[in-house]
Every structure is written in C-alpha cells, then in structure tokens.
Design a protein around this motif. Sequence first.
Motif, PDB file in Angstrom:
ATOM      1  N   ASN A 174      -2.972   1.546 -10.481  1.00 26.83           N
ATOM      2  CA  ASN A 174      -4.298   1.312  -9.921  1.00 26.83           C
ATOM      3  C   ASN A 174      -4.590  -0.177  -9.857  1.00 26.83           C
ATOM      4  OD1 ASN A 174      -5.514   4.070  -9.633  1.00 26.83           O
ATOM      5  ND2 ASN A 174      -4.940   4.153 -11.768  1.00 26.83           N
ATOM      6  N   ALA A 175      -4.075  -0.913 -10.855  1.00 23.22           N
ATOM      7  CA  ALA A 175      -4.351  -2.349 -10.909  1.00 23.22           C
ATOM      8  C   ALA A 175      -3.654  -3.104  -9.783  1.00 23.22           C
ATOM      9  CB  ALA A 175      -3.929  -2.918 -12.263  1.00 23.22           C
TER      10      ALA A 175
ATOM     11  N   VAL B 239      -1.108   5.315  -1.369  1.00 24.81           N
ATOM     12  CA  VAL B 239      -1.060   6.569  -0.627  1.00 24.81           C
ATOM     13  C   VAL B 239      -1.157   7.716  -1.635  1.00 24.81           C
ATOM     14  CG1 VAL B 239       0.437   8.066   0.737  1.00 24.81           C
ATOM     15  CG2 VAL B 239       0.258   5.629   1.290  1.00 24.81           C
TER      16      VAL B 239
ATOM     17  N   GLU C  74      -0.031  -0.081 -17.306  1.00 26.91           N
ATOM     18  CA  GLU C  74      -0.170   1.307 -16.839  1.00 26.91           C
ATOM     19  C   GLU C  74       1.141   2.083 -16.930  1.00 26.91           C
ATOM     20  OE1 GLU C  74      -2.554   2.056 -13.294  1.00 26.91           O
ATOM     21  OE2 GLU C  74      -2.793  -0.110 -13.095  1.00 26.91           O
TER      22      GLU C  74
ATOM     23  N   HIS D 198       0.823  -1.202   0.000  1.00 23.21           N
ATOM     24  CA  HIS D 198       0.000   0.000   0.000  1.00 23.21           C
ATOM     25  C   HIS D 198       0.861   1.258   0.000  1.00 23.21           C
ATOM     26  CE1 HIS D 198      -3.151   2.789   1.196  1.00 23.21           C
ATOM     27  NE2 HIS D 198      -2.381   3.172   2.177  1.00 23.21           N
ATOM     28  N   LEU D 199       1.924   1.228   0.774  1.00 20.12           N
ATOM     29  CA  LEU D 199       2.730   2.443   0.960  1.00 20.12           C
ATOM     30  C   LEU D 199       3.505   2.844  -0.282  1.00 20.12           C
ATOM     31  CD1 LEU D 199       4.295   2.020   4.503  1.00 20.12           C
ATOM     32  CD2 LEU D 199       2.715   3.790   3.752  1.00 20.12           C
TER      33      LEU D 199
ATOM     34  N   LEU E 105       2.650  11.273 -27.472  1.00 19.20           N
ATOM     35  CA  LEU E 105       1.468  10.561 -27.969  1.00 19.20           C
ATOM     36  C   LEU E 105       1.891   9.182 -28.431  1.00 19.20           C
ATOM     37  CD1 LEU E 105      -0.182  13.474 -29.968  1.00 19.20           C
ATOM     38  CD2 LEU E 105      -1.073  12.391 -27.905  1.00 19.20           C
ATOM     39  N   PRO E 106       0.947   8.271 -28.546  1.00 19.77           N
ATOM     40  CA  PRO E 106       1.321   6.912 -28.961  1.00 19.77           C
ATOM     41  C   PRO E 106       1.772   6.874 -30.423  1.00 19.77           C
ATOM     42  CG  PRO E 106      -1.063   7.132 -28.826  1.00 19.77           C
ATOM     43  CD  PRO E 106      -0.492   8.395 -28.257  1.00 19.77           C
TER      44      PRO E 106
ATOM     45  N   PRO F  64       1.868   5.076 -34.072  1.00 15.83           N
ATOM     46  CA  PRO F  64       0.899   4.211 -34.758  1.00 15.83           C
ATOM     47  C   PRO F  64       1.216   2.760 -34.422  1.00 15.83           C
ATOM     48  CG  PRO F  64       2.015   5.690 -36.324  1.00 15.83           C
ATOM     49  CD  PRO F  64       2.673   5.888 -35.001  1.00 15.83           C
TER      50      PRO F  64
ATOM     51  N   GLY G 268       1.457   4.286 -21.357  1.00 18.51           N
ATOM     52  CA  GLY G 268       0.391   4.779 -22.220  1.00 18.51           C
ATOM     53  C   GLY G 268      -0.513   5.787 -21.545  1.00 18.51           C
ATOM     54  N   LYS G 269      -0.809   5.584 -20.293  1.00 17.78           N
ATOM     55  CA  LYS G 269      -1.820   6.436 -19.677  1.00 17.78           C
ATOM     56  C   LYS G 269      -1.315   7.854 -19.370  1.00 17.78           C
ATOM     57  CE  LYS G 269      -1.312   5.173 -14.811  1.00 17.78           C
ATOM     58  NZ  LYS G 269      -2.010   4.582 -13.671  1.00 17.78           N
ATOM     59  N   PHE G 270      -0.017   8.061 -19.585  1.00 14.30           N
ATOM     60  CA  PHE G 270       0.512   9.419 -19.375  1.00 14.30           C
ATOM     61  C   PHE G 270       0.614  10.215 -20.670  1.00 14.30           C
ATOM     62  CE2 PHE G 270       2.227   6.928 -15.796  1.00 14.30           C
ATOM     63  CZ  PHE G 270       1.535   7.581 -14.790  1.00 14.30           C
ATOM     64  N   MET G 271       0.055   9.682 -21.753  1.00 14.26           N
ATOM     65  CA  MET G 271       0.193  10.340 -23.054  1.00 14.26           C
ATOM     66  C   MET G 271      -0.805  11.484 -23.200  1.00 14.26           C
ATOM     67  SD  MET G 271       1.083   7.009 -25.360  1.00 14.26           S
ATOM     68  CE  MET G 271       2.750   6.277 -25.299  1.00 14.26           C
ATOM     69  N   MET G 272      -0.638  12.499 -22.444  1.00 15.21           N
ATOM     70  CA  MET G 272      -1.535  13.656 -22.457  1.00 15.21           C
ATOM     71  C   MET G 272      -0.842  14.842 -21.797  1.00 15.21           C
ATOM     72  SD  MET G 272      -4.211  15.366 -23.016  1.00 15.21           S
ATOM     73  CE  MET G 272      -4.827  14.056 -24.058  1.00 15.21           C
ATOM     74  N   ASN G 273      -0.828  15.955 -22.491  1.00 16.64           N
ATOM     75  CA  ASN G 273      -0.306  17.207 -21.929  1.00 16.64           C
ATOM     76  C   ASN G 273       1.130  17.095 -21.424  1.00 16.64           C
ATOM     77  OD1 ASN G 273      -2.769  18.308 -22.566  1.00 16.64           O
ATOM     78  ND2 ASN G 273      -3.585  18.244 -20.492  1.00 16.64           N
TER      79      ASN G 273
END
Lengths: 429, 429, 429, 429
Positions: free
Chosen positions: B91-92, B97, B382, B84-85, B368-369, B371, B385-390
């Motif tokens: 998330n998976a 914390v 995780e 947990h720490l 961005l990803p 092709p 890919g999930k950080f491909m923004m801003n």
Amino acid sequence: MIQNDVADVKGLSSLQRAIQKFTRIRRTTERICEPLETEDYVPQPVVDVSPPKWHLSHTTWFFETFILAQHLPGYRPFHPRFGHLFNSYYNAAGDRVSRDQRGFMTRPTVREVMAYRRHVDEHVLGLEAHLPGEVLETVLSLLEIGCQHEQQHQELLVTDVKYILSCNVLRPVYHQPVLPRSEPVAARYLPVAEGIHPIGFTGDGFCFDNELAPHRVFLDSFAVRNTLVTNGEYLEFMQAGGYSDFRHWLSEGWATVNAEGWRAPLYWEEEDGQWFEWTLAGRRAVDLLAPVTHVSFFEAAAFAAWAGKRLLTEFEWETAARQFNPSASSRNSLDSWLLHPLPAAREPGTECGQLLGETWQWTNSAYLPYPGFRVAEGALGEYNGKFMMNQMVLRGSSCATPADHSRPTYRNFFPASARWQFTGIRLGS
Amino acid sequence: MIQNDVADVKGLSSLQRAIQKFTRIRRTTERICEPLETEDYVPQPVVDVSPPKWHLSHTTWFFETFILAQHLPGYRPFHPRFGHLFNSYYNAAGDRVSRDQRGFMTRPTVREVMAYRRHVDEHVLGLEAHLPGEVLETVLSLLEIGCQHEQQHQELLVTDVKYILSCNVLRPVYHQPVLPRSEPVAARYLPVAEGIHPIGFTGDGFCFDNELAPHRVFLDSFAVRNTLVTNGEYLEFMQAGGYSDFRHWLSEGWATVNAEGWRAPLYWEEEDGQWFEWTLAGRRAVDLLAPVTHVSFFEAAAFAAWAGKRLLTEFEWETAARQFNPSASSRNSLDSWLLHPLPAAREPGTECGQLLGETWQWTNSAYLPYPGFRVAEGALGEYNGKFMMNQMVLRGSSCATPADHSRPTYRNFFPASARWQFTGIRLGS
Amino acid sequence: MIQNDVADVKGLSSLQRAIQKFTRIRRTTERICEPLETEDYVPQPVVDVSPPKWHLSHTTWFFETFILAQHLPGYRPFHPRFGHLFNSYYNAAGDRVSRDQRGFMTRPTVREVMAYRRHVDEHVLGLEAHLPGEVLETVLSLLEIGCQHEQQHQELLVTDVKYILSCNVLRPVYHQPVLPRSEPVAARYLPVAEGIHPIGFTGDGFCFDNELAPHRVFLDSFAVRNTLVTNGEYLEFMQAGGYSDFRHWLSEGWATVNAEGWRAPLYWEEEDGQWFEWTLAGRRAVDLLAPVTHVSFFEAAAFAAWAGKRLLTEFEWETAARQFNPSASSRNSLDSWLLHPLPAAREPGTECGQLLGETWQWTNSAYLPYPGFRVAEGALGEYNGKFMMNQMVLRGSSCATPADHSRPTYRNFFPASARWQFTGIRLGS
Amino acid sequence: MIQNDVADVKGLSSLQRAIQKFTRIRRTTERICEPLETEDYVPQPVVDVSPPKWHLSHTTWFFETFILAQHLPGYRPFHPRFGHLFNSYYNAAGDRVSRDQRGFMTRPTVREVMAYRRHVDEHVLGLEAHLPGEVLETVLSLLEIGCQHEQQHQELLVTDVKYILSCNVLRPVYHQPVLPRSEPVAARYLPVAEGIHPIGFTGDGFCFDNELAPHRVFLDSFAVRNTLVTNGEYLEFMQAGGYSDFRHWLSEGWATVNAEGWRAPLYWEEEDGQWFEWTLAGRRAVDLLAPVTHVSFFEAAAFAAWAGKRLLTEFEWETAARQFNPSASSRNSLDSWLLHPLPAAREPGTECGQLLGETWQWTNSAYLPYPGFRVAEGALGEYNGKFMMNQMVLRGSSCATPADHSRPTYRNFFPASARWQFTGIRLGS
C-alpha cells in the motif's frame, strides 16, 4: 458424387456458391483478429465476454460437428476433445466446459486453433468432391446456418475484443481509421397509421427460426423518430440528473444503477468536466452528434421516460422499417468499418435514418416466441427458443454487424442490463 | 563511484558478487518459463494463482521500485504505468490493480515483459559503475531482499504453472524427466529431550524479518518421525473413510471438505479403482512410497488425528531440525528437478530424513510474530508482519524451493485450506 | 437409590449441592430474558447472533440429551423432534438444523420453550430420588459441565439481546440502571521478570478441557499496563486517522475495515461531532474514562501498533494475572449489573486492575491446543478442540460474564473480526 | 363537512359505503392472522416472504400516509418512525428499511401493530365527520386503492404464512377444514376464432393502472383447455423424467432446476414412493384430481412443451375468458376457504372451468405496458409501471384471492422462478 446441383449463370453449382460464401466469411473472422496480440485471445474478464480464441474455435466446431462429422464420409475430427471444449450451449451435442471457465483454457494455443480452422476449412472445400448427393440440401442448409452463426460471432468478437482491450490499464489501440465528421440532422417524428400489419420473415433468403412464422398484429397509430438519440442529447439527460432520479427508472434498473455505480454509458469517463469515451481507436472526446451507444435497456427506457417519449415495440419498429425502406437508409457495417464513435446520419435525405448500421435499437418488447413458432428438431432446436426469457428485443443492426447479416425482421436480444454491445436508442410516441 | 567495497579472494567486490547472484537467479526464473506457450502466461484460474506473466513482472518491479528508482541516479522507469500494474500488496508503494484482476491484463505482452526484465537487468548491471558509494550497504541489502523475493516467486511460479496447466482438458505436459524409484524406509520416532531451546535466525547470512528476533522457548520432551507420511499411508486413511468421519476434522476443516467435495489430495483422480495424480510430467499412477503432497493443513491434521499422532509445533520442528542436522538430509530442490511425484528418502542412512527438499511440512503453529519482532520502516515493512493472521506455519522446504532458499529457521505460511503448494505431513508425538 | 454420596457441613449431599447450583443458574438465564417481548426471542439478524429462544432451548437440550436421556431411568424426551432442533454443533449427537436457519423456527413458541425448561428442570430435581448410584460421579460431572455451558450461553444471550435490540429503528431500552461515574486512573506499565512460568488450570474446581494440561512456558521479561484502554484513548486513535492509515493494520484487518466501512467501535455513532454509543440502557454519550469495548482483534492490534505498544500473548496475560492477584481486582459481573458503558477501575488501589469483569481482552495468541491437550471421548469431545483454527484467544472476563464463571486460566476465543461481544484492549510492552 | 356526497338506496353516502368496505376488508386481514402465534409474525425466511407483522403494518401505513396525513385536518401520525419502517418501495414517499431486513424488526410488537391498525381505522371512520368536501373524490379514490392494496396483501399474507409455517420442523397446522372430494372432468380444447379483440378494463368499477388503456389486438384462431392441469397429469410428467430432460426447459429454467435441485412442485415430498404435499391443513397425500399448484413459470412451460401444447398469451386468456363467461365458472376464494389442495372443477357443466378461484395461470406474456399506458403522478405512480421488467403475467385468480378482487382483465405478475404463490397451468394450442 453430386449430380443434382444446379449451376447458376456463372456456371457455379449451389454448393460451390455456398462454399465461396463460407470462405469469405471465414476470412472475415480472421481479419477481425489481425490486430490482436496472442495474449488478447485468452481472457474472459466477465462471463458475457468470451475469449477470441473461443469464438474462433466454437464457430469451427459448429461446421465440424453438424456438417463434417455427420455428412462427410470418413471424416476424422481434428482432435477428440475439441467437441467437448468448444460446444457452447447445445446440451444435445454432449458434455461441455462450464461457460465461466473459458478464460482458463490456455490450450489449444492460438496457433493450434488456427490449424483447426484450416483443417475444417479444407474439408469443407472437399465437400464438393465427396458429398453424397442425397444430403446436398441438408448440407446447404447447414452451411448457411453455420455462416450466419459465424457472422453472429463476428459481431460478438468485435465487442468482446473492445471489452478485453479496455481492461488494460495501458489502453491499447485496436485500429486508427479516418473518421467522417458527424453532421447534425433535425429530429422529426414520422407517423404510421393504425392497422393490421404483417410481422416476420417471408421470402426466399435465410432467416432464423425466431423470425417465423409470419403473422399479423394490430397496431394503433404511432410515430417514429427519424434519427437515433445522440450523445449530446444523452449528455443533457445526465446533466439533468438522470442517473440520480429514481422516477425515470424501472425498479430493477434503479437497483442496477446503484449496485453498479452507473452514471454514464459504458466506456465513458469524465476528466476535468469533459467526457471522453474509450473506442477501438483509443480514447476520444465524445462526439455529441453521433448516436449514443453502449447503453442498457434500463438506460434507454429511463432516457425515454425523461424525454417524455417511449421506446417502440418490436412490432412498431418492424412496421416502420417496412414503411420507410431501410435499404435506402444510411449504412455502416462490419465490412465498411471498424470504429466507434460513429458518424451520424450521413445521408440526411433518408426519411427515417439510421435504421441499420449504427446501433442496435432497444425495443420495449420482451423476447418471446411468435404465434406459431416451432422449435427445430435435434440440437439446432436449442438455437433460439430456449433463450426466450428475461431478455429484451433489439432491432436494426450496428456498425459491427456484417453487411449481409441485417434485415428488418431480424430479432436480436439481450438482458436489460447488457451494455457491451453497440446498443442505442430510437424514440417513438 | 564506489570506493569502500571490499574484494573477496576472487577479487570480486561485494557488489559484483551480489550482481552475479542476481543474474543467476533472474535466469532461473526465465528457465522455469521455457516450456510454456504464450497463452499459458495469461490466466488466473483462482485468485491464489497468479499469471506467470505477473510473476515475471512483479519481481522485476521490485528491483525497479526499491533500487533503481531510488538509488540509481537518473534512472527512468521502463514504463510509467508499470508501477501501478505490478505492485502486489505494498500500500505504501502506491495504487495497485485489484488482485483478482490479474488474469485480464493481456498487455504488456510476454514479449514486452521480457523487455522490461532485460531493461531492469541491464540497469542493475550498471549499478557497479554508477552507484553512489554512500548507498552501497542499502543497495546490497535491497539486492539481497530482491533476490530472496524472486526466489519465493520461483516456487509460486512452479506451483501456479502446475495449476494452470491442470485446468486444461488437454492436460499438457510440462517436462519429462527420468524418475528415480522411491525406496521404502522404516518409520521411527526419534526422541528430543525437554529443555529451553533457541528459536530464530542467528548468524551472518540472509533471513526474513519474521525469523527474528532469536529467543528461547521451553519444550516438553517430544518425538519426531524420521520420514514424511507417504502416499500409501494417506491412501489407507482415505480407504478407512477418513474424508467422511467428522471426528478427525477441525470444524472449519469439515465444513471445507463438504463445501469443496474433497475426497483425496489435490490433483488426485480415481479411475477404475486406481488412483492417479496430475504432475508436471502429466498423469501418473500414485507412487505409494513417495511423500504425500498437495494436502491442506486440515487434511494433515485430520490424518494425524486418525493416526493417533499429532503435528509438531514450529518450535518442535526447528529444535528437531537443529538436533538432526538437516544439511545431511536427502535433498531435492528447484535446481535439481522439476517433477512430482518425488522419490522418497534416497539416503536412508540419515537420522531424520526429508526435512528439506521434499514437501513443506504443516505445523500446528499459527503464523504470529516472535517476541521482539519489529516491523521494518517504509514499504518493506509490509513484507511479512501484516500477514500474521489466520495462517499456519509450514517448515522445511519442497522440491520447488530453490537450493539456497531453505534453512531450518525459515517460516513459510499459508491458510489452512491451501493445497496448491507442495505441502505434506510430518508426524510427531 | 444413591448410597455413596457424602453430606457437607450443611448436611447436603454433593448431588443436592449440584442441583441447587443448577437451579440457581437456570433461573439466572430466565431473568436475563425478563425485559424481552415475545417477538425479541425470534430473529437471527446475523449468523453469529442466535435467537434468545434458541439459547433457552439449546441449554435445556444439553441437560436432556447428556443427562436425563442417558442416566434417568424411564425418561421420555419432552418432544421427539427437539433433539434435532436444538443440537448446535455436536455431529456425534445426530442431525441438526443448519445454523443460519435458527431465526426461521417460529415453533416451538416461547411458551412451549419455557414448558420444555420446566419439564427438564423438574426431572433434574428428580435425579435425587431416581439416579442409580453407579452413575453418580458421571452425572455430577455432566451437571457441572451443563451449568458451565449454560453460563457461557448467558453471556452470549446478553450480547445477542443487545444486538437484536440494536436492529430496531425504534431503539428499545433493555433496562435503566443507575450508573457509577468512571474515575480516571493513571496508566502504568508493571514489569514481569523473565522465567519459566506455569500455564493452565490446576486445582480442584471446574475447568474446560482447553485449559489442560498444565505445562510450562519460557517468557522473556515484559510489562503489562495496569488499566484497560479507555474510550477516550480510542477516540484519540480515531481522530488521528487510525481507521484510514493502512500501516497500523493487519492485511486482513485492513480489508475488513474497508469492506465493512468500520470507522468506530460497534454501536458507536456520531452526531454533530459528538460520539454516542448504543447500550442496553439506550443511547448514551460515550464515557471517555470507561474501557473501550465492542472492538475486534483487528482494531485492538491496530490501536496497539498506533500507540507503539503491543497486545500480550495469552501466556503473558496469565502470568501477569497470577502475579497481580486478580481476585483483588475490581469486579463487575453479569450478577452485579447489566449495563454498558461500564465504570472504569473503581478500586484504583489494585496493582493491575480490570483483569476481570470489564471487557474480554484480546491477546496476540491464536487459539491452539496446549501441549498434551487431549480430546474427550464421545460427543463432548466436540466441545472445544475442533474450534482451534482461525480464532484468537481472549482472556479475563466481561461485565456480562457470570460471577463464578471467570478465572485466570480461562480461554475464550473468537474470530479476529468479531465485535458483538464485550471485547476490549489491554496493552503490554 | 361534506355536502356533495350522494346517498344510495340505503341512504348511505358514497363515503359511508367506502368506509363500510374498508372496515370489512380490514377485519378480513386480521382474521387471516387469527391462527398464528406471536412468533409466527416475525420472520422473513426468504426475501420474497414478508413477516405477517409487516403486512399488517404496511397496509396500515398506506392509509395513514396517503389519506390521513394528507387529507384529514390535524391528523398526527401514530408514531414518527413508522413511515420509515413500513414504506415498502415508494421511493417518492421517503426513506425505507432495506427489504431483506424486515425479519429483524422485533419492534413494534404485534400488540403495538394492532394498536396502530386500530388508531388508523378509527381515524378513517372519523373521515366522515371531518373530511373537507373538496377532497372527497380524491379520498374516495385513495380509499378504494388502499382497499385493493390491502386485498393484494391478504393473498400474500396467506402464501407467506404458508411458507413460514412450512419452515418449522414441527409442521404446525394452520386450520382443519372439511374438504370436498375432487371429481374428474374430461379435458377438452375449446376453439376461439381469429379476429381483432378488445383487451383491458372498461366499465365503472375499480381497476389497476396496468389494465389500462383498453385497446385492440389481433389474434389468430386458437384453442383453450376447459380445465387446469391436474396433480395427476403433472405426476406423469415427473415420472416421464420431466425434471431431468433439458429439452423441455428454457435455458434459464434448466439452470434453475439444477441450481435449486427441483424435482417436484414446492411443498411436495416423496415418502416410500408416495407423494405428499404440505398444505395449510398439514401434510396430505397429493390429490391427483386437483389442479397442480406451486409451480413456477419454468415448470409450467416445461410441462406444456412435454405435453405438446403451449401456454396461452395473456391476450388469448382474456379473450377466452370474455367468451366463456367466467362469472359462471366454479369459484373458490379467500372468503370461501382456506385450504390447498383444492377441489377440482366442482361445476363440471361450465364450459371453460377454473378460470378464477383455483390457481393463478401462468401466461407466456411478459409483463409490459399496454399501448397508451400512463404512469400516475406522485408516489402512486410507482405502483405498477416500474415493475414491468423480467416478470411473467398470470391471469385468473386463486383460492387465496379475495372474492371481489378478481376479474378477467386483472394482470398479476411474478418472476418466472416464483413458486410460493398458488400458481398453476392452463394449456392452449
């Protein structure tokens, strides 16, 4: 160099006695820290809670800045930047670190802070040999203020340590005392007659400027309960929906309850329908007979409204305390201690119990100057007066208050939302 | 238990080699921390900067969670709450914390964290004896990812330590290396011809998922500067009013400049008309010939606009890097090091210098990803890919990047306002 | 005064034609406002949504500042402070009101704003008689930009009016059109072959600077769906737990979903298990066959991930649009309209439908300059380039886009969290 | 239906008289709004300042909810949602719009709000014919409270209109009265003797619950200044560096001064070394002889500290007011008016001038319940008691207070930082 100091029956001069007291208080501060790991000295999890490292340094800075640097000939500060680092709020004493940045100062280290303390302590001891006689009275007064100031920080240190440890998912235990069982005491309301009553400190010992000047108030007759509100009573309030009925609450209190999601005192948590509280001794089942603590003014006032009673004013509290002789009241203190939940009313014979040594008691008085209050000259003038705004007065003392740091005229004060101190509820009517 | 592992020329199986690499990398992480005091491991002065204690634990948690707990028969986690720490963002992988609370976790202590590291290290060593053969490939792959992950955190550890030390008024020095002098190199623009170019990782070694799948891009002809922008050039921009003329800036950049009061790179300070910078070796006069670093994308883009040039896209950067052979480029690394300001272009004979080992180079490409990019299954999906923004892509590597952790296809990424990494400017046209 | 202007077949000079277009567009803006009450023109309920009064004034200010004040001899501004009041973001055009204060400007009143519009309109009509010949080309170009700018604000005006009306508990209706029924269309994926494709505007008409310079991209083969995602499909995503499974979401998208409490598109509300949406025609049951709209990029990307598809890049979108001839695509527009929910694919014969006139289509391309992009000189240079950061490109056009304001090369852009525009989802693979 | 109502000398029953008063007060509210444009009724530029439209509706809602809906047989609310829209803070009266959203309610329109007022007014007139006799006393009491409530909102309406107009760059003028010149009056300190004094309302007329129960206080002797502090005196404080010397300020006041950038009262602005103030009559040079206004408690307290004086407590103020007969004091009021700056002390013969009708006077008393204070039953119980936290008491009345809405026992209250009311300074010692 000091000629004019008077020896007492043990042959000690007043400066020697002051230095003995100083030494005792300084050691107590360090003893409070003994169970800590180095890491525990560092963080500031909320702005109210200062790092233990900071308390250790700031109290030392006080003696260095106001006594050694000004009155000990040839004194050289331990470190040229510490004045900047450990000034808390004395604008007159120069620049300072923004209050919310205290948790990012990893240096000086704990070891260096302890060296700073020893350096200052040794020079305070050296005052006896080197102090110019003409400043003796000034220095005695400053030593006393510095000791009182350090005792105030002892209580903050205890409550800040409790908060810091509670932030750890691992829930470390601070100490493991043997606990007396709380005993039930029947609640009664003791009458106090209408009249003009004296308020404020008189006599010989030390008091803070906010306890002066002594003056008179007129009070209607009132009644004071002989015991503090217990956890069990508070739980009844909770179970009666106290946290979800706006009618009991001040408007700002109701907004706070909802914004913060309060539904119990700080440190309480429910598991499978039972309530536990986080204490310095770890997690414990809530002791229903012990005084409720870690409640805000808002919660104290809501409880009183729900119970059909009210909180006392600070003037009523002080008048009741004079009448019912708190020195005979059951007493805990930082020195006897160090644990919550606390045993309730161990001396049930006392007429009005738990005035001191259990929890601070919220009053329905705002923290404002007494008639005739005068701000001191210089940096020490910033000590109390400038905080007389948007704070409520608490009276009594708590289990974390040093034994010789409480008296019936003492005025403690916190914002109405503060919960991390040992704060509880005494009812009146 | 492992039958099918192939020995190399030294007689080492692939698992033995992987564990050797693992051991080497783990030691490097701890070596980075050697100059620290216990207190320095604790705070999180801004949300981007994690406590060193957290880096040490989180990298360890990765090996424990994804290898030991899943593939080592009978493994018992070091501590039931550490999962947990020290979960960062998976998330998976369960609860975690809140990111902005890392600086308040005083426990586990540094000592306990080091014990946690040793515990996990010993069990990884034990894989050789106890690993079921059928998971060898999986575990080899996870070990590699874990090592790469820890190397990423090594660079973050260096930059976070720099930031944490800089918060101290006392300005502690991290280390005191002997510095080579920077030598001037004439700036030239090297042409790259129009065409269809390959992009992305191919070949045998490790790469992150975001470097896949390899594909083609069409590029117009362009030119790349052979050197990074120097402190001296950046100072010209400053002195020409670069920070006070909105025309050079992106709208969001201009808002940031004004909100943050930026007027120089992070860690720069002016005194009596001269510019100094805070480095791991303490405060130094700015070396005008060294590459500018600790600038945000906003500053890099504004500098380029002021200079009448532009930033390259990440595709142009990669194509230039392939053409100009970065392995011959002058090289620093975390392993050669550890200091900024850094010497500029010590091997002026190289055609396009400073591609790796000086500063990360902001490109004008959003993260961005590619092709054909596919998110991995499970928690490791995780990772990127999930950080491909801003976020904007940075290419190259810095003085704080481990030596074997850089390659021409590597895609680093940070928000356009980030300045606490070793980030600099390469111009194109 | 103008000698060199060329008459068309109707005998109209190019300036006369430009002024006719200007007049038509100015009237459309005012027609959009006709259903409003005076009070509706005032507020700015969120910073993105400007008061209608502000749109009416700001578009007028554009013509006054860039044409009349600079090119009409002897022109006196309508009011000396309006330049300050209605400048939006042109730092080069002088001081301006902070963007978040627009809703507090009760003056000028709507009546005065309309007088301002008439004043400027009349002087634009007067250009024909008074314009010096040597600035004709410049003014024609500025008139065209001003008209395009006003058309952009027409779409914003519609979406801002929708948002403002939705803030009213009384839920006022904007208009009551007769609605065609949506018809089901079978979804197919249309292939586009690998190759080097042209991107960007070429030809004679108007385009914005961000559509230039035309250039080539290499694309792998891909497929584009012939229809937009429908409300019915989106509802499936919702019912499958789309808003509560982090795996579909970008990290920043997941944070936004939780911070904002999103569980459906903007304006949707559930009652007794049925979904309704707030439209300009009041509350309606969601039309399951109509294209989903008022979704953010985050939601579009999460939907695509859940569906096992992806969003197109803006280059793929433009290439598909060229190939499938959007002019034959079924078309709505601001001029045909004004209502949502909209009928789906009324001309099912079209190969790739709903490219224009239904909803803007989020692409997985960040808004960045094309290779060779050049910022214009002067204040108009601030038009587009400086916003190329942290925004995603949308292609196509919506039901609120003026009929002659859409084309396959048009690049619209908004932050990934924006939902108050008519924004929808086209899938690719 | 009413049999038991008693006629007065003019033959009017008590209900007729109450309705006459109601009608007069309702008209005054509308007269305050006459100079406004429709747009001025809409915005809420800061959370403290409510839209005029909201004041008009909320006061009407009070009569509808507490009188018509409960006591007029067969009454149907004007609109089913208005109860929700215009409830301000009565949790007991049901759901309500969040306070900071009032500026986004464009509907109902001003016209509809005025129709709402007429609807309610007509039904209140109808009470005479239709009220059941047994509720006469209750309704008379509620009518009185409703009128007092509306008068409170009249003053807020004036100060909110002033604030809203001041947000306009165009600086519209509200009205253009002819102004009397202020005349200098010599400041003197008038002694009040030590003693037990009565506090709180007694007698026949209306008072709010917070003025009850009457009780006694003991006061030491003190002195009260016969005039309010003037703009000229306050300018001296400013010119002596009052805003930049922390020693004069409460800690929270000093933080506010710095956070807000205060250096003069609200609405003051300096131009070429001269001070002007924004008034309802537009911008005027500051009248040095007029009472300073639009200062916060923090500024009042800092001024007093700088001047070597202090603010009175509310008990001292009330005692002085009783002694010096405020009815003979020079008087302005909302009814005589409507302008600031105001003439000073037009009747210099009065012993202690400007007690009423100039500016509210900050006292150094926190807003707390009197001994014996009881919260009323039902929703009206929320009227005052729940705000008794973190507010300071103001005594007297201002130029914007209705003529029959001030009395020596009236307790007004605002947070210590509030400046948009007509608030000024009376010194004591």
